[in-house]
Enzyme design. Structure first.
Site, PDB file in Angstrom:
ATOM      1  N   ASP A  52       1.066  -1.128  -0.349  1.00 21.49           N
ATOM      2  CA  ASP A  52      -0.117  -0.088   0.237  1.00 21.49           C
ATOM      3  C   ASP A  52       0.585   1.133  -0.111  1.00 21.49           C
ATOM      4  O   ASP A  52       2.063   1.108   0.267  1.00 21.49           O
ATOM      5  CB  ASP A  52      -0.963  -0.110   0.862  1.00 21.49           C
ATOM      6  N   HIS A  56      -6.126   3.131  -3.497  1.00 25.60           N
ATOM      7  CA  HIS A  56      -6.142   3.497  -1.896  1.00 25.60           C
ATOM      8  C   HIS A  56      -6.599   4.165  -1.391  1.00 25.60           C
ATOM      9  O   HIS A  56      -5.473   5.235  -0.718  1.00 25.60           O
ATOM     10  CB  HIS A  56      -4.760   3.036  -1.430  1.00 25.60           C
ATOM     11  N   HIS A 115      -4.967   9.485   1.130  1.00 29.22           N
ATOM     12  CA  HIS A 115      -4.740   8.476   2.374  1.00 29.22           C
ATOM     13  C   HIS A 115      -5.631   9.314   3.544  1.00 29.22           C
ATOM     14  O   HIS A 115      -5.151   9.126   4.487  1.00 29.22           O
ATOM     15  CB  HIS A 115      -3.507   8.617   2.291  1.00 29.22           C
ATOM     16  N   HIS A 172       3.536  -2.107   3.187  1.00 25.54           N
ATOM     17  CA  HIS A 172       4.171  -1.188   2.904  1.00 25.54           C
ATOM     18  C   HIS A 172       5.072  -0.941   1.898  1.00 25.54           C
ATOM     19  O   HIS A 172       6.024  -0.292   2.873  1.00 25.54           O
ATOM     20  CB  HIS A 172       3.682   0.030   4.082  1.00 25.54           C
TER      21      HIS A 172
HETATM   22 ZN   LIG Z   1      -2.657   2.942   3.491  1.00 24.09          ZN
END
Ligand SMILES: [Zn+2]
Length: 238
Positions: free
Chosen positions: A60, A111, A115, A208
């Site tokens: 991500d 995503h 954010h 991530h």
């Molecule tokens: Zn994230």
């Protein structure tokens, strides 16, 4: 010129496939999901149809010019395919890197655009963020995103309904390695991965690629998977 480029591309493909022997983690199989308003990941939804010992690698918050190239190299070195959940603004700022992820055989979803914690936004603001992130994805890839992962996994009724209507699959997780602390070392992340694997046994792993310690640790993390006998399953969408 085009023919030569195609031949070179074919040769490059053959060469890399030849390097993906039994000493590599490799990608065991691919699951091709329908473009539909489904939701996966046993933390919040139903589990994917995986066997014990099968894991899906997901990353991500990228693309990140500093860290994503390290992640791509580590994956390529182990012939492992992953799914990237991209932040809309990062796609717009790094379109070539986003395209590189897909051209190297990985899949990509979104995503959010900036954010946010969507639960702190009004329904209109949530839908506006979704609209912008879908547009950013389409501008770079030429197709609609097939999948969405919520920032902080913080789902909202407004967004769940909108994603369902748009036939976008919600991709939650089965396990993570809590990789957001800047001081984390490779040894700490490797131990967290081992603990998560021991607890879950299979499923979607959240990592991530925008996180420096994760990018640095990934060769070791992939080796952990190989040493423990886990098999990588790659998610793609129709
Ligand atoms: Zn994230």
């Amino acid at each position: 010129m085009k023919a030569i480029a195609l031949i070179l591309a074919a040769l490059a493909g053959t060469a890399s496939a030849a390097d993906c022997g039994p000493d590599k983690l490799n990608t065991e199989r691919t699951i091709i999901l329908k473009r539909e308003g489904a939701a996966y990941g046993a933390l919040q939804h139903s589990a994917l149809p995986l066997k014990k010992g099968e894991v899906v690698l997901t990353f991500d918050d990228g693309p990140s010019p500093e860290n994503t190239p390290l992640v791509l190299k580590a994956l390529s070195d182990q012939c492992a395919k992953a799914t990237f959940f991209l932040v809309g603004q990062n796609i717009t700022q790094n379109p070539e890197l986003a395209r590189r992820e897909v051209s190297e055989g990985h899949s990509a979803g979104i995503h959010s655009d900036t954010h946010p914690n969507l639960g702190s936004l009004s329904p209109e603001q949530q839908l506006e963020d979704l609209k912008r992130s879908r547009a950013a994805y389409k501008a770079v890839f030429g197709v609609e995103t097939p999948a969405y992962r919520f920032p902080f996994l913080a789902e909202t009724p407004t967004m769940l309904e909108a994603l369902k209507q748009a036939n976008i699959t919600v991709a939650s997780i089965d396990m993570g390695i809590n990789d957001w602390i800047p001081e984390d070392t490779t040894a700490i992340l490797a131990q967290r991965l081992k603990d998560s694997l021991d607890k879950s046994g299979s499923g979607i792993i959240l990592m991530h690629d925008a996180n420096g310690p994760t990018a640095k640790a990934l060769p070791t993390l992939l080796q952990v998977l190989k040493d423990k006998g886990y098999k990588v399953v790659h998610l793609e969408w129709q």
